[in-house]
Design an enzyme around this catalytic site. Structure first.
Site, PDB file in Angstrom:
ATOM      1  N   LYS A  58      34.249  37.853  46.425  1.00  0.00           N
ATOM      2  CA  LYS A  58      34.590  39.135  47.056  1.00  0.00           C
ATOM      3  C   LYS A  58      34.346  40.305  46.105  1.00  0.00           C
ATOM      4  O   LYS A  58      33.825  41.350  46.509  1.00  0.00           O
ATOM      5  CB  LYS A  58      36.058  39.135  47.499  1.00  0.00           C
ATOM      6  CG  LYS A  58      36.391  38.131  48.589  1.00  0.00           C
ATOM      7  CD  LYS A  58      37.797  38.306  49.114  1.00  0.00           C
ATOM      8  CE  LYS A  58      38.864  38.026  48.065  1.00  0.00           C
ATOM      9  NZ  LYS A  58      38.869  36.628  47.616  1.00  0.00           N
ATOM     10  N   ARG A 134      46.438  39.230  53.911  1.00  0.00           N
ATOM     11  CA  ARG A 134      46.329  37.793  53.668  1.00  0.00           C
ATOM     12  C   ARG A 134      47.087  36.967  54.707  1.00  0.00           C
ATOM     13  O   ARG A 134      46.865  35.766  54.810  1.00  0.00           O
ATOM     14  CB  ARG A 134      46.850  37.452  52.268  1.00  0.00           C
ATOM     15  CG  ARG A 134      46.059  38.090  51.139  1.00  0.00           C
ATOM     16  CD  ARG A 134      46.611  37.700  49.784  1.00  0.00           C
ATOM     17  NE  ARG A 134      45.887  38.350  48.699  1.00  0.00           N
ATOM     18  CZ  ARG A 134      46.170  39.549  48.224  1.00  0.00           C
ATOM     19  NH1 ARG A 134      47.197  40.214  48.730  1.00  0.00           N
ATOM     20  NH2 ARG A 134      45.464  40.093  47.251  1.00  0.00           N
ATOM     21  N   ARG A 169      35.877  28.376  34.635  1.00  0.00           N
ATOM     22  CA  ARG A 169      36.104  29.751  34.177  1.00  0.00           C
ATOM     23  C   ARG A 169      36.924  29.777  32.887  1.00  0.00           C
ATOM     24  O   ARG A 169      37.904  29.053  32.735  1.00  0.00           O
ATOM     25  CB  ARG A 169      36.830  30.553  35.264  1.00  0.00           C
ATOM     26  CG  ARG A 169      36.947  32.031  34.960  1.00  0.00           C
ATOM     27  CD  ARG A 169      37.209  32.838  36.215  1.00  0.00           C
ATOM     28  NE  ARG A 169      38.492  32.526  36.837  1.00  0.00           N
ATOM     29  CZ  ARG A 169      38.910  33.095  37.963  1.00  0.00           C
ATOM     30  NH1 ARG A 169      38.130  33.971  38.600  1.00  0.00           N
ATOM     31  NH2 ARG A 169      40.092  32.766  38.472  1.00  0.00           N
ATOM     32  N   ARG A 195      42.921  29.938  31.875  1.00  0.00           N
ATOM     33  CA  ARG A 195      44.190  30.409  32.412  1.00  0.00           C
ATOM     34  C   ARG A 195      44.938  29.258  33.070  1.00  0.00           C
ATOM     35  O   ARG A 195      44.331  28.332  33.601  1.00  0.00           O
ATOM     36  CB  ARG A 195      43.956  31.539  33.418  1.00  0.00           C
ATOM     37  CG  ARG A 195      43.357  32.779  32.782  1.00  0.00           C
ATOM     38  CD  ARG A 195      43.411  33.992  33.686  1.00  0.00           C
ATOM     39  NE  ARG A 195      42.809  33.750  34.997  1.00  0.00           N
ATOM     40  CZ  ARG A 195      42.347  34.721  35.780  1.00  0.00           C
ATOM     41  NH1 ARG A 195      42.394  35.978  35.372  1.00  0.00           N
ATOM     42  NH2 ARG A 195      41.824  34.445  36.960  1.00  0.00           N
ATOM     43  N   ARG A 206      46.023  27.043  46.657  1.00  0.00           N
ATOM     44  CA  ARG A 206      45.689  28.402  47.111  1.00  0.00           C
ATOM     45  C   ARG A 206      44.705  28.359  48.283  1.00  0.00           C
ATOM     46  O   ARG A 206      44.800  29.164  49.211  1.00  0.00           O
ATOM     47  CB  ARG A 206      45.093  29.207  45.956  1.00  0.00           C
ATOM     48  CG  ARG A 206      46.073  29.469  44.820  1.00  0.00           C
ATOM     49  CD  ARG A 206      45.419  30.234  43.690  1.00  0.00           C
ATOM     50  NE  ARG A 206      45.017  31.576  44.105  1.00  0.00           N
ATOM     51  CZ  ARG A 206      44.229  32.369  43.380  1.00  0.00           C
ATOM     52  NH1 ARG A 206      43.731  31.942  42.229  1.00  0.00           N
ATOM     53  NH2 ARG A 206      43.911  33.576  43.824  1.00  0.00           N
TER      54      ARG A 206
END
Length: 260
Positions: A58, A134, A169, A195, A206
């Site tokens: 996005k 959301r 990542r 992270r 998620r």
């Protein structure tokens, strides 16, 4: 050779010219330039919602739309952080929720979004709402607050591609720059970390939340919803051109209806 798609095609210039021609034939103004000036000023500013699963790209596509449409990028995360930094009483309330690990109530978020969309820069340029709403309740509250988009752009990315993006990542804690182990590794000597929420287990949770909310959220919209399939081999620039073309075609079609 540039990857940039054809300018006339992605901006649907043919459709825009048709809208102008239709208006001129109908009105047949004596002062064509004056008519054109008023015609262009009367074009509605873009109002777009960009949605998609976490790590669906996005941010990349929002950057492209901001560049090509000149709209203001509106992120609820940025709004909340700015409100906290402002020191205003409302910001203090937001800060308390965030520091205690609680979700900021939808009523408060919608109020902040509504206020942001009413600011002069957004009124002048239009808006691109990034990753919000959301939930169905947020979408319903948006509609009741008269925050109505022209269209919704939904990025449809395979789960395995999203999981690969997330688990690979890494972030440089000193600069906050993001790298990706297989495709964009850090330079030699740069120490990076993963992270805590960039794991397959967390991301699957998620994704499940996103998919469970998606049908009810989309049901709240009365505007067109453009679903954009994205695969691992897709060039983000080409995808961005396709998104822009879809939106501009809709925009000029709406302009034809408005001027007919």
């Amino acid at each position: 050779m540039s990857d940039e798609p054809d300018y006339l095609k992605v901006n649907s210039i043919h459709d825009f010219v048709y809208a102008v021609k239709t208006a001129l034939e109908r009105e047949q103004p004596d002062d064509v330039l004056d008519f054109m000036e008023r015609f262009v000023k009367g074009i509605d500013k873009p109002k777009v919602v960009m949605t998609g699963a976490p790590a669906s790209g996005k941010g990349t596509q929002c950057e492209r739309l901001v560049k090509h449409l000149g709209v203001v990028h509106v992120s609820t995360g940025d709004i909340l952080r700015d409100e906290v930094m402002s020191g205003h009483p409302l910001g203090q309330r937001v800060k308390e929720y965030m520091e205690n690990g609680r979700l900021v109530p939808d009523t408060l978020v919608i109020d902040l979004v509504r206020r942001r969309l009413a600011e002069p820069d957004v009124q002048k340029k239009g808006w691109l709402l990034d990753g919000f709403p959301r939930t169905a309740n947020q979408a319903l509250m948006m509609r009741k607050a008269s925050i109505i988009p022209d269209c919704v752009i939904r990025l449809d990315v395979p789960d395995e591609l999203i999981l690969g993006r997330i688990t690979g990542r890494r972030i440089d804690p000193l600069t906050n720059k993001i790298y990706h182990v297989p495709t964009r590794p850090p330079p030699p000597g740069v120490k990076v970390v993963q992270r805590a929420d960039d794991t397959e287990e967390v991301m699957k949770g998620r994704l499940a939340s996103y998919y469970s909310n998606l049908p009810a959220v989309l049901k709240e919209y009365s505007c067109p919803v453009f679903t954009i399939p994205v695969s691992a081999s897709d060039n983000p620039t080409i995808t961005g051109g396709y998104i822009l073309e879809k939106y501009q075609k809709l925009r000029w079609a709406n302009l034809c209806k408005k001027t007919s």
